[in-house]
Design a protein around this motif. Structure first.
Motif, PDB file in Angstrom:
ATOM      1  N   THR A 151     -44.705  27.967  17.225  1.00 54.09           N
ATOM      2  CA  THR A 151     -45.271  26.930  16.365  1.00 54.09           C
ATOM      3  C   THR A 151     -44.206  26.199  15.560  1.00 54.09           C
ATOM      4  N   SER A 265     -50.898  15.858  23.217  1.00 54.28           N
ATOM      5  CA  SER A 265     -51.435  16.630  22.085  1.00 54.28           C
ATOM      6  C   SER A 265     -50.933  16.137  20.736  1.00 54.28           C
ATOM      7  N   LEU A 268     -53.658  15.227  18.259  1.00 53.59           N
ATOM      8  CA  LEU A 268     -54.374  16.383  17.744  1.00 53.59           C
ATOM      9  C   LEU A 268     -53.564  17.072  16.646  1.00 53.59           C
ATOM     10  N   HIS A 269     -52.265  17.192  16.864  1.00 56.13           N
ATOM     11  CA  HIS A 269     -51.407  17.786  15.831  1.00 56.13           C
ATOM     12  C   HIS A 269     -51.445  16.950  14.555  1.00 56.13           C
ATOM     13  N   TRP A 270     -51.435  15.647  14.700  1.00 52.26           N
ATOM     14  CA  TRP A 270     -51.423  14.780  13.524  1.00 52.26           C
ATOM     15  C   TRP A 270     -52.736  14.881  12.757  1.00 52.26           C
ATOM     16  N   LEU A 271     -53.844  14.900  13.469  1.00 57.72           N
ATOM     17  CA  LEU A 271     -55.145  14.967  12.802  1.00 57.72           C
ATOM     18  C   LEU A 271     -55.347  16.279  12.053  1.00 57.72           C
ATOM     19  N   THR A 272     -54.737  17.343  12.526  1.00 55.99           N
ATOM     20  CA  THR A 272     -54.949  18.655  11.904  1.00 55.99           C
ATOM     21  C   THR A 272     -53.924  18.985  10.823  1.00 55.99           C
ATOM     22  N   LEU A 273     -52.979  18.083  10.550  1.00 59.44           N
ATOM     23  CA  LEU A 273     -51.953  18.390   9.561  1.00 59.44           C
ATOM     24  C   LEU A 273     -52.559  18.711   8.198  1.00 59.44           C
ATOM     25  N   PRO A 275     -55.950  19.119   7.235  1.00 63.43           N
ATOM     26  CA  PRO A 275     -56.918  20.228   7.198  1.00 63.43           C
ATOM     27  C   PRO A 275     -56.271  21.603   7.282  1.00 63.43           C
ATOM     28  N   PHE A 276     -55.289  21.746   8.159  1.00 61.66           N
ATOM     29  CA  PHE A 276     -54.597  23.035   8.255  1.00 61.66           C
ATOM     30  C   PHE A 276     -53.839  23.342   6.964  1.00 61.66           C
TER      31      PHE A 276
END
Length: 952
Positions: A151, A265, A268-273, A275-276
């Motif tokens: 990761t 992907s 997807l990584h950008w959208l979850t920055l 929230p994660f």
């Protein structure tokens, strides 16, 4: 003589940033190299300590001064640009290398020679790094090889280990540190140098990863040793906060994750920055790392909206020649990551396991027995309360019937109490809401449980608190017994002062948490929650709590960062109420007791000294008067009965633990001052008079200090100490014997109830109209009337507000209400219909007058006047009094504006965030023992990112 172009040409880039303590040693170490670099560029990265003021170079050495502070990676990039390329001869281009050093990186005399030997033996190696060792202890490894997880999390492979050569046979690594790195110039320029988006950390790791993906090798050279004063993020910084460190590392990790991610992907990584990041922030709280929360969120937003990823992805794609599978063996596996994490837990576990054994065992040294004895005492004393769904009387009323209604009364917003108002609720309402939510099926049952569990919970807390400051195993039992049978607790239970009961129960735990707050965030967060609970339950204790907090800060100033936030939750709870009371010109009303206003008789200063919160001497006064005993005898007897406790407490000052005993006595003195001040503060209206603040809460602090000092005295006494402790406990129990029998002697103020406040007739009407109003008229002994307006099924404990009970003047609707009641209670030509309609009043309840003749006269006059009014229909006598029904139409009452409702929701969110964070931190976590594992720093499989034949 100029070196041949066939030989490696090395230019050392030395970065200095306030390196006065190290720079001279590093320059001397460069001068002593057995293989000297051909060039030297010293970059002053904005130093302010004058460490480079006297430096002058000529020939192949140069000095570059930067006007503003730069990080190590940025300064290296500036120094590289100062090095002009060397033209090669006809045989090929010049073999140029850059050697990066910081002011604290003093190389061993043969360091550069060993690095060059490694690249000459293996031409495919384009980046090499030395073994970084501690500058103050060269026998310990600071950094030896770097890698990352799948990761993107960066890791140092070997760190803070004693150097015994145990890792010297492992040279092939994913990356090396920037300090001491030797990199081929052609590769540096091909890869574009350090990524400008990684100015602080992981710049070297990223460069090495890109070199690996370009088909080159990276290695460490254990024979080359270079000192280091700390990690690269601390370079040139005097201090780096934990939050800043987390942000730098997390931001670098997220940037590299987006850079290395496949194109499909990336979105997807950008959208979850973000929230994660929120989820990880919660995880940091659970893991007791609150300082990392801000850094985590800031890093996510910086990467999501800061830019720089596009350039990094283009550079990577342009130079990449092998896939990620080729470097997979050099990454850190999940198994290895788990081992590294649990290693730190082993250290903590070893510390806990090596700690001294507890002085007393709860199960083996009487702790469980004193709690069970207190539970039996509770059952015997409060037997009439068993099985009751609710309590009433004194300061108690049933709670709202639903959890939603409980939380609706919490915070700022519309309150239906009386004629209704918009404003803040009491902080204690939040405590009541939490209690009611525990028994969500019957919220009022939680109050019954608090009263029934008061004695055993008090004993439990006192046992652990006393154990903290004593060594003998039996002493905590004495302390628990003394703290449980105190008149303040018994009096608070029997008179219905719920807040005082909760404060008494939580004070020992707050004492423990404050003492331990410097050890962990769990204790500090627990102290913060308990601080808020005690303050909300007994506002009169706020000065003592704040003073104790300040003393704890001063005494433990070296670790004050954990204690400094303890009052924050309480401040969030109290701020709206404080602002409202100050705006009304009544700031002292903040200290008013929460709950139902009830009259409290003022005890004397002498009675407070013997921990008596009311002047009836714990129920002894009525019985001694009936026996005809002279009035002065009872105070003398009570003083004699409590004298042993006082003597032992003061005697503790003569022992070797006088300092701790003295601190406990100071706490007792502060508690006594609080109790005495409470008897001088009358801000709450009860009927036609005002009443003092309940002094029992201050006496709980007073008694806790006295008991603690007494237990310390018992702890240092000779062999007769157990007898002295037993005698003191028995005599103290005699002083409160009638109070424990209050329910059997019919002197208790509280009583069990079904949970219904008004009559069944009103309750039935309230089912269809929850806002139906009932005017309650209560005749007073002085011939006046007490008037209140209740909505729905009647007032509840969570409805109560000190803003209402401490009001200095009547509101317009309040004046209308009193005028209405006064005219209804007497025959006049007043037309009550407009007032009844506007106030939404459908019922009038005339309370019983009792045995007082003046109150009875007022009651009879009011009953005759209302009964003869044709506008009212007599429902008849109820358990609460005489009930009348108004036959006319009434208006629906207001439920508050949209702005008030929005403010209420926002305030609940703030409370949820603050107390949720504190609760997550307060959840205890325990390290687990790790199984033995291998000490290898890389996987068994060799890397395949280079051609083996090139090194032969």
């Amino acid at each position: 003589m100029q070196p041949s172009v066939s030989q490696p040409r090395v230019t050392a880039i030395l970065v200095a940033a306030d390196g006065g303590d190290h720079l001279d040693r590093t320059l001397d170490a460069l001068a002593r190299q057995t293989r000297h670099p051909e060039g030297l560029v010293v970059v002053d990265a904005g130093s302010t300590d004058g460490s480079t003021a006297g430096l002058e170079f000529g020939g192949s050495a140069a000095l570059v001064r930067l006007s503003t502070r730069r990080t190590f990676a940025q300064a290296v990039a500036t120094g590289v640009r100062e090095v002009a390329p060397v033209d090669g001869d006809g045989a090929g281009p010049a073999d140029e290398w850059f050697w990066f050093l910081g002011h604290d990186n003093a190389p061993a005399p043969d360091a550069l020679a060993e690095l060059l030997t490694a690249v000459e033996i293996a031409p495919s190696v384009v980046v090499v790094g030395p073994k970084l060792v501690h500058d103050d202890d060269p026998a310990r490894i600071r950094d030896f090889g770097e890698s990352m997880t799948r990761t993107g999390r960066s890791l140092v492979l070997v760190q803070d280990e004693l150097d015994q050569g145990q890792h010297d046979r492992y040279t092939d690594v994913l990356a090396v540190a920037a300090a001491g790195m030797l990199v081929r110039r052609s590769v540096w320029e091909q890869l574009g140098g350090f990524d400008p988006a990684l100015p602080d950390v992981d710049a070297a790791l990223d460069l090495c990863v890109r070199a690996r993906l370009a088909g080159h090798r990276v290695a460490v050279v254990p024979e080359a040793r270079v000192t280091s004063a700390g990690p690269v993020e601390e370079f040139g910084r005097k201090r780096l906060s934990e939050g800043r460190r987390v942000r730098l590392h997390r931001q670098a990790q997220l940037h590299r994750r987006l850079t290395y991610a496949p194109a499909w992907s990336l979105w997807l990584h950008w959208l979850t920055l973000v929230p994660f990041a929120v989820a990880r922030a919660v995880g940091h709280l659970v893991a007791k790392h609150p300082a990392a929360v801000g850094g985590e969120l800031a890093a996510a937003f910086a990467v999501a909206f800061g830019g720089g990823v596009g350039r990094s992805r283009r550079v990577l794609a342009r130079n990449r020649s092998v896939g990620w599978a080729a470097i997979e063996p050099l990454r850190v596996s999940w198994r290895r990551l788990h081992e590294r994490r649990t290693t730190s837990r082993d250290v903590e576990l070893a510390r806990v396991e090596d700690a001294p054994i507890a002085r007393a065992s709860f199960l083996g040294d009487g702790g469980v027995w004193v709690v069970l004895a207190a539970a039996v005492l509770s059952v015997v004393t409060l037997y009439p309360l068993l099985g009751s769904p609710a309590l009433t009387g004194g300061g108690l009323l049933p709670l709202s019937s639903t959890v939603g209604r409980l939380w609706q009364n919490v915070g700022y917003g519309w309150h239906s109490l009386g004629t209704g108002f918009t404003g803040p609720s009491d902080p204690f309402t939040a405590v009541v809401a939490v209690l009611g939510s525990i028994t969500f099926w019957s919220p009022s049952t939680s109050v019954v449980l608090v009263m029934l569990l008061a004695f055993p919970v008090s004993a439990l807390g006192a046992w652990f608190a006393v154990r903290k400051v004593t060594t003998r195993t039996w002493v905590p039992v004495i302390g628990a017994a003394l703290y449980t049978i105190t008149p303040t607790l018994v009096g608070a239970v029997t008179t219905g002062h719920l807040g005082a009961v909760i404060a008494h129960l939580t004070l020992p735990w707050l004492f423990l948490a404050l003492l331990e707050a410097h050890r962990s965030w769990a204790w500090a967060a627990g102290a913060a929650i308990l601080f808020a609970v005690v303050g909300a339950s007994a506002p009169s204790l706020l000065p003592v709590l704040l003073l104790a907090w300040l003393v704890a800060l001063v005494v433990g100033w070296r670790r004050a960062h954990r204690r400094v936030f303890i009052p924050v939750p309480a401040a969030v709870l109290f701020l709206p109420l404080v602002l409202a009371q100050v705006a009304r010109g009544n700031p002292l009303a903040v200290f008013a007791d929460p709950g139902v206003p009830s009259a409290t008789r003022t005890p004397s200063a002498f009675q407070l000294t013997i921990a008596q919160p009311v002047p009836d001497w714990s129920g002894w006064l009525p019985h001694t008067e009936a026996l005809g005993i002279v009035a002065w005898v009872l105070p003398v007897v009570m003083a004699v009965l409590t004298l042993p406790v006082a003597v032992v407490a003061l005697g503790a000052m003569l022992g070797h633990r006088w300092a701790v005993a003295g601190a406990a006595l100071v706490v007792a003195l502060l508690g006594y001052a609080t109790a005495f001040g409470a008897t001088q503060l009358a801000v709450t209206g009860v009927g036609s008079t005002t009443t003092i603040v309940w002094p029992g809460s201050g006496l709980s602090v007073y008694w806790l200090g006295i008991v603690t000092a007494a237990c310390i005295g018992l702890d240092v006494l000779p062999r007769l100490a157990p007898v002295a402790g037993l005698v003191a406990t028995v005599l103290a129990g005699v002083t409160v014997a009638p109070a424990f029998a209050a329910f059997y002697l019919q002197t208790a103020t509280i009583e069990p109830t079904s949970g219904r406040v008004l009559s069944a007739y009103v309750n039935a009407e309230a089912q269809a109209n929850p806002d139906v109003g009932t005017l309650v008229v209560d005749p007073q002994p002085d011939g006046s009337l007490s008037v209140s307006l209740e909505r729905g099924q009647g007032s509840t404990l969570d409805d109560q507000s000190t803003l209402e009970s401490t009001a200095l003047t009547l509101t317009r609707s309040g004046e209308q209400l009193t005028t209405l009641a006064g005219n209804l209670a007497s025959r006049s030509g007043y037309d009550p219909r407009p007032a009844l309609r506007s106030l939404g009043i459908s019922f009038v309840l005339l309370d019983d007058a009792g045995s007082d003749p003046r109150a009875q006269a007022v009651h009879d006059r009011a009953a005759g006047a209302i009964g003869q009014d044709a506008l009212f229909t007599s429902i008849g006598e109820t358990t609460n009094g005489q009930l009348f029904h108004f036959d006319g139409e009434v208006d629906r009452t207001s439920t508050g504006s949209a702005a008030a409702q929005a403010t209420h929701v926002a305030y609940l969110v703030v409370l949820g965030v603050v107390f949720g964070a504190a609760a997550l931190l307060a959840v205890p976590t325990a390290p687990r023992r790790r199984r033995a594992t291998s000490n290898r720093i890389e996987a068994e499989e060799p890397a395949t990112t280079f051609d083996e034949e090139r090194d032969e």
